[in-house]
Design an enzyme around this catalytic site. Structure first.
Site, mmCIF file in Angstrom:
data_model
loop_
_atom_site.group_PDB
_atom_site.id
_atom_site.type_symbol
_atom_site.label_atom_id
_atom_site.label_comp_id
_atom_site.label_asym_id
_atom_site.label_seq_id
_atom_site.Cartn_x
_atom_site.Cartn_y
_atom_site.Cartn_z
ATOM 1 C CE LYS A 196 46.040 46.645 39.320
ATOM 2 N NZ LYS A 196 45.620 47.755 40.424
ATOM 3 C CE1 TYR B 222 43.399 51.827 39.065
ATOM 4 C CE2 TYR B 222 44.482 51.192 41.147
ATOM 5 C CZ TYR B 222 43.626 51.275 39.614
ATOM 6 O OH TYR B 222 42.858 49.311 39.520
ATOM 7 C CG ASP C 133 45.504 47.121 43.241
ATOM 8 O OD1 ASP C 133 45.956 46.172 42.980
ATOM 9 O OD2 ASP C 133 44.247 47.846 43.214
#
Ligand code: A2P
Length: 396
Positions: free
Chosen positions: A163, A133, A128
């Protein structure tokens, strides 16, 4: 690529052979982390409990959805070997045990790459990441090296999520954003692309450090249409959302031609998300649990420090983290605990060859509930979201 074919979830759970049980009686404490956003992800599944599993398998029948293209049938069944998976409403399988890549402060690419290679060696295939990030580049380098070293034979053996950050949450910025993510990941497609938050931020805001005026109204309908386009042109095999409440999912479903495959949310024994999970089961949306160890990255110890979970861990000769993860696994959600420590990566993977008893599950069900990741960064008393309750639509 074809579009997603149904709004149902056909759960097909495979159970792997016994994993190495390193039998830790106590969780290894970690140093925690700063209070920046940490990312992490239902159906009902109980391994080795035939009636529950049967319930899961029969729970949501795929239903043809009008106007939604049929997905191309690919040989996606064997991709993850013997790892436990469920099938998303897109027809794609997601491995239930994954790992996160978020770490703050942002680590050097080399450290991230090494942690991901360690995770692949342990057996993880579901990773993920997120633009927020800044882990896409390290993940991309790790994937390239894993292929070169023969750790994996093909990119298809991996399930990669990334994302859309809030600064790109408007229709014209979605396509450039996924292209940028794919460039960093060195991939042609991601397995899952999520809207990170139901929030739009000014273009210049690359993280969560924002002022109230940086928060703009989000046009959910047109932004989701852009996500649907990303899927239709094959850049994301499945699309979904993160941090969506039942209310926001209802709003989204009212417009969506392709329903979200996943809602990735905070979930652990101290924030069990029962209402949201029931809603998602009804709508055929898979729940993925982020912070399944209790948002430890934010510096809280609500799960690993929980007395009841510690008691269960001691009695079973498991670590506290393993009890929390096994609980999540038995709820049928996918889990993405982050660890950059190979011992803990192994520990977190060793939750498949034992189970919690009915009594233990009932006890965990009595734990007082509290949303830990309230995301105060988006809350301003005179701003768009005046309180955590408003931001989370009262689902606290
Ligand atoms: P580390 O990377 O040093 O292992 P979450 O995914 O719930 O946000 O939790 C992530 C945090 O929990 C990280 O700080 C990670 O630190 C730590 N962690 C991961 N696995 C374990 C474990 N088995 N026991 C204790 N702490 C863990």
């Amino acid at each position: 690529m074809g579009g997603q074919e149904t709004n149902g979830v056909a759960d097909a759970i495979d159970f792997p052979p016994q994993t190495e049980d390193i039998g830790l009686a106590k969780a290894v404490p970690s140093t925690g982390g700063p209070t920046l956003l940490k990312e992490v992800i239902g159906e009902k599944v109980r391994d080795a409990i035939p009636d529950e599993k049967e319930k899961c398998d029969t729970q949501v029948e795929p239903q043809p959805q009008e106007g939604v293209a049929q997905i191309e049938k690919e040989d996606n069944d064997q991709r993850f070997g013997s790892q436990p998976t469920v099938t998303l409403n897109s027809g794609r399988k997601i491995p239930l045990l994954g790992t996160g890549t978020a770490s703050f402060p942002i680590p050097p690419i080399e450290d991230l790459k090494n942690a991901i290679l360690d995770a692949m060696e342990v057996g993880y295939r579901h990773f993920d990441s997120a633009a927020l990030y800044q882990s896409e580049e390290g993940l991309g380098v790790a994937i390239a090296e894993a292929l070169e070293k023969g750790l994996i034979k093909s990119r298809d053996e991996l399930f990669i999520t990334t994302k859309l950050w809030c600064n790109n949450a408007c229709p014209e910025r979605v396509l450039p954003a996924i292209h940028e993510s794919l460039r960093k990941l060195r991939l042609e497609y991601v397995d899952l692309y999520l809207i990170h938050f139901p929030v739009r931020l000014k273009e210049v805001i690359l993280d969560t450090t924002c002022e109230k005026d940086d928060i703009l109204p989000l046009d959910m309908k047109s932004t989701w249409e852009a996500m649907e386009e990303v899927h239709k042109i094959g850049l994301a095999k499945s699309i979904g959302v993160s941090n969506f409440t039942c209310k926001k999912l209802t709003d989204l479903l009212a417009h969506a031609k392709i329903p979200p495959a996943v809602n990735q949310v905070e979930m652990h024994p101290v924030w069990q998300q029962q209402k949201l999970r029931d809603f998602c089961i009804e709508k055929g949306i898979h729940v993925s649990a982020y912070s399944p160890l209790g948002a430890k990255e934010w510096g809280f110890d609500v799960v690993l420090g929980n007395a009841l979970i510690n008691d269960i861990a001691r009695a079973k000769g498991k670590s506290v983290a393993q009890i929390a993860l096994r609980w999540g696994f038995e709820q049928g959600v996918s889990l993405i605990p982050k660890s950059f420590n190979k011992g803990r990566l192994k520990q977190n993977f060793a939750i498949l060859d034992w189970q919690l008893t009915e009594e233990e599950l009932q006890q965990i069900g009595t734990i007082p509930q509290k949303r830990v990741a309230t995301i105060p960064e988006f809350i301003f008393p005179d701003g768009m979201f005046k309180s955590p309750e408003e931001f989370w639509d009262g689902e606290m």
